[in-house]
Design an enzyme around this catalytic site. Structure first.
Site, PDB file in Angstrom:
ATOM      1  N   TYR A  32     145.296   6.503   4.080  1.00  0.00           N
ATOM      2  CA  TYR A  32     145.603   7.358   5.227  1.00  0.00           C
ATOM      3  C   TYR A  32     146.192   6.558   6.377  1.00  0.00           C
ATOM      4  O   TYR A  32     146.176   5.324   6.372  1.00  0.00           O
ATOM      5  CB  TYR A  32     144.342   8.102   5.688  1.00  0.00           C
ATOM      6  N   ARG A  51     152.921   0.743   6.486  1.00  0.00           N
ATOM      7  CA  ARG A  51     151.571   0.349   6.079  1.00  0.00           C
ATOM      8  C   ARG A  51     150.973   1.355   5.097  1.00  0.00           C
ATOM      9  O   ARG A  51     150.250   0.975   4.164  1.00  0.00           O
ATOM     10  CB  ARG A  51     150.660   0.180   7.295  1.00  0.00           C
ATOM     11  N   ARG A  99     137.217  14.986 -13.444  1.00  0.00           N
ATOM     12  CA  ARG A  99     136.619  13.775 -12.883  1.00  0.00           C
ATOM     13  C   ARG A  99     136.367  12.692 -13.929  1.00  0.00           C
ATOM     14  O   ARG A  99     135.385  12.743 -14.672  1.00  0.00           O
ATOM     15  CB  ARG A  99     135.299  14.108 -12.171  1.00  0.00           C
ATOM     16  N   HIS A 101     136.925   8.303 -14.012  1.00  0.00           N
ATOM     17  CA  HIS A 101     137.214   7.209 -13.085  1.00  0.00           C
ATOM     18  C   HIS A 101     138.630   6.649 -13.208  1.00  0.00           C
ATOM     19  O   HIS A 101     139.288   6.414 -12.205  1.00  0.00           O
ATOM     20  CB  HIS A 101     136.197   6.065 -13.265  1.00  0.00           C
ATOM     21  N   LYS A 146     144.044   0.578   4.025  1.00  0.00           N
ATOM     22  CA  LYS A 146     143.516   1.678   4.834  1.00  0.00           C
ATOM     23  C   LYS A 146     143.143   2.815   3.887  1.00  0.00           C
ATOM     24  O   LYS A 146     143.863   3.800   3.725  1.00  0.00           O
ATOM     25  CB  LYS A 146     144.526   2.119   5.906  1.00  0.00           C
ATOM     26  N   GLU A 178     136.126  -7.328  12.624  1.00  0.00           N
ATOM     27  CA  GLU A 178     136.865  -6.272  13.324  1.00  0.00           C
ATOM     28  C   GLU A 178     135.875  -5.175  13.663  1.00  0.00           C
ATOM     29  O   GLU A 178     134.683  -5.306  13.375  1.00  0.00           O
ATOM     30  CB  GLU A 178     137.991  -5.737  12.423  1.00  0.00           C
ATOM     31  N   LEU A 202     141.585  -4.973   8.492  1.00  0.00           N
ATOM     32  CA  LEU A 202     142.770  -4.113   8.485  1.00  0.00           C
ATOM     33  C   LEU A 202     143.689  -4.646   9.587  1.00  0.00           C
ATOM     34  O   LEU A 202     143.256  -4.754  10.737  1.00  0.00           O
ATOM     35  CB  LEU A 202     142.334  -2.668   8.755  1.00  0.00           C
TER      36      LEU A 202
HETATM   37  C1  LIG Z   1     142.933   1.832  11.460  1.00  0.00           C
HETATM   38  C2  LIG Z   1     141.997   0.687  11.612  1.00  0.00           C
HETATM   39  C3  LIG Z   1     142.177  -0.298  12.597  1.00  0.00           C
HETATM   40  C4  LIG Z   1     143.193  -0.191  13.702  1.00  0.00           C
HETATM   41  O1  LIG Z   1     144.525  -0.094  13.268  1.00  0.00           O
HETATM   42  P1  LIG Z   1     145.633   0.564  14.180  1.00  0.00           P
HETATM   43  O2  LIG Z   1     146.834   0.526  13.311  1.00  0.00           O
HETATM   44  O3  LIG Z   1     145.777  -0.285  15.386  1.00  0.00           O
HETATM   45  O4  LIG Z   1     145.180   1.948  14.527  1.00  0.00           O
HETATM   46  C5  LIG Z   1     141.343  -1.401  12.574  1.00  0.00           C
HETATM   47  N1  LIG Z   1     140.338  -1.515  11.682  1.00  0.00           N
HETATM   48  C6  LIG Z   1     140.118  -0.571  10.747  1.00  0.00           C
HETATM   49  C7  LIG Z   1     138.986  -0.755   9.786  1.00  0.00           C
HETATM   50  C8  LIG Z   1     140.933   0.563  10.689  1.00  0.00           C
HETATM   51  O5  LIG Z   1     140.686   1.503   9.771  1.00  0.00           O
END
Ligand SMILES: *Cc1c(COP(=O)(O)O)cnc(C)c1O
Length: 285
Positions: A32, A51, A99, A101, A146, A178, A202
């Site tokens: 996403y 991305r 379903r 895997h 993501k 993070e 991320l």
């Molecule tokens: C989306 C996200 C971010 C921030 O990313 P942006 O592109 O700046 O919105 C940072 N860490 C995680 C775990 C995320 O899912």
């Protein structure tokens, strides 16, 4: 009435049918993006779409659209829903099938779902800063994707929420990684530090914008690991994300960071960040 984009169509939510067999529902098998909208304009849409395709590729999911087509869908949602300041959420799952895997056969199409929603800039947090809480990073080793699988992030955010903190800070082996949905920066002696963009975080679009702004402003920025103990001793601390922008962190685990108020480098970066946004009036929500 909110108009969504669901599996190829613009439609009202109430009429929507999503399959019970969607792999997003069963496995969180998808990826996403969240793209900010300022003044009716998508911000860094190309970076987000690039991305999205990278995340999809890392899980071997072939998105049946081009980046341009997905941007056009996002733009259409902004228009149809008359979004001034807000964001677009877009996800792609591996599709709907019995379903099992392993991946479905190739005749199963990925499902793209998206909506646009009003969401004002977090002006109070930007001005006053936020409290945060450290949590153990129990996530998997592909945090660079993501992914829709957000259970570790959800658990962390809930723990922060219960402690009346705005964000959780993931710590792995004593190292600050993070936030649960944001990236973290520490400022010490005029140098800005953030975790390197490895598989363990991320690589946020806002993170990259802030690093570029540092370079533009002549502020030294280093992708370098630092520990929780070092975080407590930072002069300033910052969290960044698409919706949080450049938010000052004024405490971690109840310990005040620096003066306990947004610091000078944080405010410089906030100002530079706001300047490059497509805002009608700078500083307006
Ligand atoms: C989306 C996200 C971010 C921030 O990313 P942006 O592109 O700046 O919105 C940072 N860490 C995680 C775990 C995320 O899912």
């Amino acid at each position: 009435m909110t108009i969504y984009f669901i599996d190829g169509q613009f439609t009202e939510k109430d009429g929507v049918k999503i399959s019970i067999d969607d792999r997003g529902y069963y496995f969180g098998d998808g990826v996403y993006e969240v793209i900010k909208v300022y003044n009716g304009e998508l911000y860094t849409a190309e970076e987000h779409m690039t991305r999205l395709f990278q995340s999809a590729s890392k899980i071997k999911l072939a998105i049946p659209h081009t980046e341009r087509q997905l941007i056009e869908i996002a733009e259409e949602l902004v228009k149809k829903n008359e979004i001034d300041t807000g964001h677009v959420y877009m996800q792609v799952t591996r599709g709907a099938t019995q379903r099992l895997h392993h991946f479905p056969e190739t005749n199963v199409s990925p499902v793209v779902t998206a909506y646009a929603i009003l969401n004002p800039r977090p002006l109070t947090n930007l001005k006053d800063g936020v409290a945060t809480k450290t949590v153990d990073d129990i996530r998997w080793l592909r945090c660079d994707i993501k992914s829709l699988n957000l259970l570790g992030n959800v658990m962390a955010k809930q723990e922060a929420h219960e402690a009346e903190c705005a964000e959780a800070i993931f710590v792995r082996d004593g190292i600050v990684m993070e936030g649960s949905s944001s990236n973290m920066f520490g400022v010490k002696g005029g140098v800005v530090y953030t975790h390197p963009a490895t598989n363990l975080i991320l690589n946020g679009i806002t993170r990259r914008v802030v690093m570029q702004l540092c370079a533009d402003l002549g502020i030294q920025v280093e992708e370098k690991e630092f520990t929780t103990e070092e975080a407590f001793e930072m002069d300033e601390f910052i969290m960044t994300s698409t919706t949080a922008e450049v938010t000052p962190v004024i405490s971690i685990d109840g310990k005040q960071i620096g003066s306990g108020a947004p610091g000078p480098i944080t405010m410089k970066l906030q100002e530079a960040f706001a300047k490059q946004l497509p805002l009608a009036v700078i500083g307006k929500g």
